[in-house]
Design an enzyme around this catalytic site. Structure first.
Site, PDB file in Angstrom:
ATOM      1  CD  GLU A   1      44.066  40.889  33.716  1.00 47.61           C
ATOM      2  OE1 GLU A   1      44.254  41.978  33.778  1.00 47.61           O
ATOM      3  OE2 GLU A   1      44.687  40.123  33.956  1.00 47.61           O
TER       4      GLU A   1
ATOM      5  CD  GLU B   1      43.973  40.392  39.104  1.00 48.36           C
ATOM      6  OE1 GLU B   1      44.435  39.985  38.038  1.00 48.36           O
ATOM      7  OE2 GLU B   1      42.925  40.591  39.579  1.00 48.36           O
TER       8      GLU B   1
END
Length: 259
Positions: free
Chosen positions: A114, A134
């Site tokens: 990210e 995640e």
């Protein structure tokens, strides 16, 4: 200059921001988020800087959010102090006035990916891996992994990483448009500097405006780009000079529609 765990170096028109926590594979914690914010402010305030490079210390770019930093947080604290604050920091970097290049010298996973994807250009070394792991922890991408990444690269690669757990090689990421170039091991920063030199010789004002226009077209800026462009234009008009002068003289302004 160092801002905590981020080192800032200025070389002519190029600023290099190095995330420096190599013993943790440059995993991000709250101190690093604060350091990234301070580094963005420092670079933005330097009028000599026309392009910035973001890279990692040692063998890695960033392993993402440090689980030890957020794993013990209560839900409300996690949502505000970690996720929302991280969003503010990443948005600050994404909206730097100058183009930003990410030199991926190592793996970029979860929050590290990210972070890489806030940049305008990404140059990766051939050995790196990227992914969004995640959900394997029962967590979801929290720093725009399902938002900015989808807008920039389309939903399907994000589905494959976040839902399927796929980890892409540098060449696979290149084919998907997630990275813009692949270089040999140890050469990402050199290649990023070469690209930065190409950017730096172009008109800095034009580059800043184009970056804003692209952000507006891609739907990433929530109106910020339009207001920034409008404000820059208004600031150059004779009408503004008259309005400020009239305010200082405590008289009615006489506008002539002067651009």
């Amino acid at each position: 200059m160092a801002n905590g765990t981020v080192r800032v170096e200025i070389d002519g028109h190029i600023a290099i921001l190095t995330v420096s926590r190599p013993e943790k594979r440059n995993a991000l914690d709250l101190n690093m988020l604060e350091a990234l914010m301070a580094s963005a402010d420092e670079v933005e305030a330097n009028n000599a800087v026309r392009v910035a490079i973001l890279t990692g210390e040692g063998q890695g770019f960033s392993a993402g959010g440090d689980i030890k930093a957020w794993g013990g947080m209560q839900p409300q604290e996690f949502g505000h102090a970690w996720v929302r604050h991280g969003h503010r920091v990443f948005e600050r970097l994404a909206t730097l006035r100058m183009p930003l290049i990410a030199a991926l010298n190592g793996h970029a996973l979860g929050g590290g990916l990210e972070l890489a994807c806030i940049a305008d250009i990404r140059i990766a070394e051939e050995q790196i891996k990227i992914g969004l792991p995640e959900t394997s922890l029962g967590m979801v991408p929290g720093w725009s992994g399902t938002q900015r990444l989808v807008k920039r690269f389309g939903a399907q690669p994000v589905r494959r990483m976040a839902l399927g757990g796929e980890v892409f090689s540098a060449q696979e990421a290149l084919a998907l448009g997630i990275v813009d170039a692949v270089t040999t091991t140890g050469n990402a920063l050199t290649a990023a500097k070469d690209y930065a030199e190409r950017v730096a010789v172009r008109g800095p004002a034009a580059s800043e405006i184009v970056k804003l226009m692209i952000a507006s077209a891609s739907g990433e800026d929530n109106g910020t780009a339009v207001e920034a462009l409008g404000s820059i234009l208004a600031a150059k008009t004779g009408d503004l000079k008259e309005g400020v002068a009239a305010f200082g003289a405590k008289r009615p302004a006489i506008f002539n529609g002067e651009w």
